[in-house]
Design a protein around this motif. Structure first.
Motif, short mmCIF file in Angstrom:
data_model
loop_
_atom_site.label_atom_id
_atom_site.label_comp_id
_atom_site.label_asym_id
_atom_site.label_seq_id
_atom_site.Cartn_x
_atom_site.Cartn_y
_atom_site.Cartn_z
N MET A 16 -3.89 -9.92 -1.19
CA MET A 16 -2.71 -9.13 -0.84
C MET A 16 -1.97 -8.63 -2.08
O MET A 16 -0.94 -7.96 -1.96
CB MET A 16 -1.75 -9.98 0.00
CG MET A 16 -2.17 -10.22 1.43
SD MET A 16 -2.31 -8.69 2.39
CE MET A 16 -0.64 -8.07 2.27
N ARG A 17 -2.47 -8.92 -3.27
CA ARG A 17 -1.72 -8.60 -4.48
C ARG A 17 -1.37 -7.12 -4.60
O ARG A 17 -0.22 -6.75 -4.85
CB ARG A 17 -2.50 -9.06 -5.72
CG ARG A 17 -2.55 -10.57 -5.90
CD ARG A 17 -3.42 -10.95 -7.07
NE ARG A 17 -4.80 -10.47 -6.90
CZ ARG A 17 -5.79 -10.74 -7.74
NH1 ARG A 17 -5.55 -11.46 -8.82
NH2 ARG A 17 -7.00 -10.27 -7.52
N ASP A 18 -2.38 -6.26 -4.43
CA ASP A 18 -2.13 -4.82 -4.58
C ASP A 18 -1.11 -4.33 -3.55
O ASP A 18 -0.15 -3.62 -3.89
CB ASP A 18 -3.43 -4.03 -4.41
CG ASP A 18 -4.38 -4.25 -5.56
OD1 ASP A 18 -3.93 -4.78 -6.60
OD2 ASP A 18 -5.57 -3.90 -5.43
N ALA A 19 -1.32 -4.69 -2.29
CA ALA A 19 -0.42 -4.24 -1.23
C ALA A 19 0.99 -4.78 -1.45
O ALA A 19 1.99 -4.07 -1.23
CB ALA A 19 -0.95 -4.67 0.14
N ALA A 20 1.10 -6.04 -1.88
CA ALA A 20 2.41 -6.65 -2.11
C ALA A 20 3.15 -5.95 -3.25
O ALA A 20 4.37 -5.72 -3.17
CB ALA A 20 2.27 -8.14 -2.41
N LEU A 21 2.44 -5.59 -4.31
CA LEU A 21 3.07 -4.87 -5.41
C LEU A 21 3.52 -3.49 -4.97
O LEU A 21 4.58 -3.00 -5.38
CB LEU A 21 2.09 -4.77 -6.59
CG LEU A 21 1.84 -6.06 -7.37
CD1 LEU A 21 0.74 -5.87 -8.40
CD2 LEU A 21 3.12 -6.54 -8.06
N PHE A 22 2.72 -2.82 -4.15
CA PHE A 22 3.11 -1.54 -3.58
C PHE A 22 4.40 -1.70 -2.77
O PHE A 22 5.35 -0.93 -2.92
CB PHE A 22 2.01 -1.01 -2.66
CG PHE A 22 1.11 0.01 -3.30
CD1 PHE A 22 0.04 -0.38 -4.07
CD2 PHE A 22 1.33 1.36 -3.12
CE1 PHE A 22 -0.79 0.55 -4.66
CE2 PHE A 22 0.51 2.30 -3.70
CZ PHE A 22 -0.56 1.90 -4.48
N ALA A 23 4.40 -2.70 -1.89
CA ALA A 23 5.56 -2.92 -1.02
C ALA A 23 6.80 -3.24 -1.85
O ALA A 23 7.90 -2.76 -1.54
CB ALA A 23 5.27 -4.06 -0.05
N PHE A 24 6.63 -4.04 -2.89
CA PHE A 24 7.76 -4.43 -3.73
C PHE A 24 8.37 -3.21 -4.42
O PHE A 24 9.59 -3.07 -4.50
CB PHE A 24 7.29 -5.44 -4.78
CG PHE A 24 8.39 -6.00 -5.63
CD1 PHE A 24 9.17 -7.05 -5.18
CD2 PHE A 24 8.65 -5.47 -6.89
CE1 PHE A 24 10.19 -7.56 -5.96
CE2 PHE A 24 9.67 -5.98 -7.68
CZ PHE A 24 10.44 -7.03 -7.22
N SER A 25 7.53 -2.30 -4.89
CA SER A 25 8.04 -1.15 -5.64
C SER A 25 8.58 -0.04 -4.74
O SER A 25 9.48 0.69 -5.13
CB SER A 25 6.93 -0.57 -6.54
OG SER A 25 5.81 -0.19 -5.77
N THR A 26 8.05 0.08 -3.51
CA THR A 26 8.49 1.16 -2.62
C THR A 26 9.60 0.74 -1.66
O THR A 26 10.33 1.58 -1.14
CB THR A 26 7.32 1.70 -1.79
OG1 THR A 26 6.80 0.65 -0.96
CG2 THR A 26 6.21 2.22 -2.68
N SER A 27 9.71 -0.58 -1.38
CA SER A 27 10.69 -1.11 -0.42
C SER A 27 10.52 -0.51 0.96
O SER A 27 11.48 -0.38 1.71
CB SER A 27 12.13 -0.87 -0.90
OG SER A 27 12.34 -1.47 -2.14
N SER A 28 9.30 -0.14 1.32
CA SER A 28 9.07 0.49 2.63
C SER A 28 7.74 0.03 3.20
O SER A 28 6.68 0.30 2.62
CB SER A 28 9.07 2.01 2.49
OG SER A 28 8.64 2.63 3.69
N SER A 29 7.80 -0.65 4.35
CA SER A 29 6.56 -1.07 5.02
C SER A 29 5.76 0.14 5.47
O SER A 29 4.52 0.12 5.43
CB SER A 29 6.90 -1.94 6.24
OG SER A 29 7.53 -3.14 5.86
N SER A 30 6.45 1.19 5.90
CA SER A 30 5.76 2.39 6.37
C SER A 30 5.04 3.10 5.22
O SER A 30 3.90 3.53 5.36
CB SER A 30 6.75 3.35 7.04
OG SER A 30 7.27 2.77 8.21
#
Length: 448
Positions: A273-287
């Motif tokens: 989940m590392r890549d997805a979690a870093l994406f989520a952390f930086s964008t603050s958007s689940s969508s």
């Protein structure tokens, strides 16, 4: 893309971009705070360094990156759901998927807010604070349950796609996919067409993922150049308590549920989940992170398309574990700041309201603060108290989004396992999906 860039994995590159952005942003804030804004002259005009660098370059590139991710969400959800539902051999499976998905999301949300309030009462983050509430928060009116149900069904599906109304898109795509499955040869031909589109969209996801380190860098630089350190210090106890509860829920609750219900290794889940979690952390958007989450679930975790295409878009819309944690701690915090004693019945009402509101306010703009306003009103706490925590909410939103998408994938794994739609060889393969990370852009240049 140069050969040297391929020496590092995508995760490493994103992490480097994030750390570099935080450092540059913090240095820029110190520079502007200590010396004031720096200006330079172009053709006789005085130009602000702050305006050009932060509000200009960083803001523009960051918005383009977010827009690029959001660009994929509607076509990805629509096409993936059609591909998934059109291949269902038994219509009853769709009902099972829906019941299991909503049930799991509701359970994890209830656990999240219960854990948050328990630790909030133990730590007491609001005791001894006397914070100003001059900037009162104006809460929007949440929709009624009847409105939520009616609004799930689109009167104009094209308009729903244009507005990004995820629940309406899900309903239309599911109905369209079922109709294709029942149409025979015409449905099969159309199914092949959508499968080809899905393949192209997933390739586009891979291309944009390669640009992620640069997008993450500018997003972090802009955020840390504009957020005040004094704001964090004044709410440090609240801030760090929310972060701790988010980490406990993300690492402990999800691990226990995954191991108990599937027997799968939580460590493997977190690594993948590392890549997805870093994406989520930086964008603050689940969508906005949804394309990356779906790519991770399918190619790295082994979740079948018929499950992931349904559970993940639904989770991005209604799974609010991170928001529920913020609500739980914030409720206790605001009650302590205003010296209001809540009874056991009040706390149970908070759990029930927040859990149901996570589904009932799905798709509403500013959903986290709207849900918190509902919770505060339910136990007669002043809604103005939300103004106390808005200053640090942006940073907390980053962490809770990462928790939310991890919960989405955990639920997808549980449901895929129960439906026989999980490829455990892919899940247990540490290099699964890694070959899809990089796109050789030089290849396109040579063949142009």
């Amino acid at each position: 893309m140069s050969q040297s860039a391929h020496k590092y994995s995508l995760t490493t590159r994103i992490f480097i971009g994030m750390v570099a952005g935080i450092i540059i942003g913090a240095l820029l804030q110190l520079l502007f705070d200590d010396s004031g804004d720096l200006t330079f002259s172009i053709f006789g005009f005085e130009v602000s360094t702050y305006a050009v660098l932060i509000e200009g370059i960083f803001s523009t590139i960051g918005q383009i990156f977010i827009a690029s991710l959001k660009m994929l969400v509607v076509p990805l959800v629509f096409v993936s759901l059609i591909c998934g539902t059109s291949t269902l051999s038994e219509p009853s499976k769709l009902g099972r998927l829906g019941a299991k998905s909503v049930g799991m999301y509701v359970v994890t949300t209830a656990i999240a807010i219960s854990l948050a309030m328990s630790l909030g009462l133990l730590v007491s983050p609001g005791e001894g604070l006397d914070l100003s509430t001059e900037n009162a928060f104006e809460a929007e009116t949440p929709p009624s349950l009847s409105e939520v149900i009616v609004n799930m069904f689109p009167s104009n599906p094209i308009n729903s796609m244009a507005e990004g109304n995820m629940l309406q898109i899900i309903v239309f795509a599911v109905l369209f996919g079922i109709a294709m499955a029942m149409t025979g040869d015409a449905g099969k031909r159309l199914s092949d067409f959508f499968e080809d589109i899905n393949t192209v969209i997933m390739r586009l996801v891979t291309i944009i993922m390669n640009l992620a380190p640069y997008g993450v860098f500018v997003l972090m630089a802009k955020l840390f150049a504009t957020i005040g350190a004094d704001t964090i210090f004044s709410l440090a106890k609240y801030f760090f308590l929310v972060v701790i509860v988010l980490l406990l829920h993300g690492l402990l609750t999800y691990s226990v549920l995954l191991k108990t219900l599937t027997g799968l290794s939580p460590v493997t889940l977190f690594k993948k989940m590392r890549d997805a979690a870093l994406f989520a952390f930086s964008t603050s958007s689940s969508s906005a992170t949804l394309p990356v989450t779906m790519e991770t679930a399918r190619n790295k975790l082994g979740v079948g398309n018929s499950v992931s295409s349904f559970t993940l878009p639904l989770g991005a819309t209604i799974n609010m574990d991170g928001t529920a944690i913020m609500q739980g701690v914030a409720t206790v915090f605001i009650a302590q700041v205003y010296a209001v004693d809540l009874t056991l019945g009040d706390y149970l009402m908070v759990v029930l309201t927040a859990t149901l509101a996570s589904v009932g306010t799905a798709g509403v703009p500013g959903v986290g603060l709207i849900m918190l306003a509902m919770v505060l009103q339910q136990v007669n706490l002043p809604v103005e108290g939300i103004a106390l925590i808005i200053g640090v909410d942006r940073l907390l939103d980053m962490t809770r989004t990462a928790v939310n998408i991890t919960g989405d994938c955990m639920v997808s794994l549980v449901i895929a396992k129960s439906e026989g739609e999980l490829d455990e060889d892919v899940f247990n393969n540490p290099s699964a999906g890694e070959s899809e990370e990089d796109v050789d852009f030089e290849h396109f240049d040579k063949n142009a």
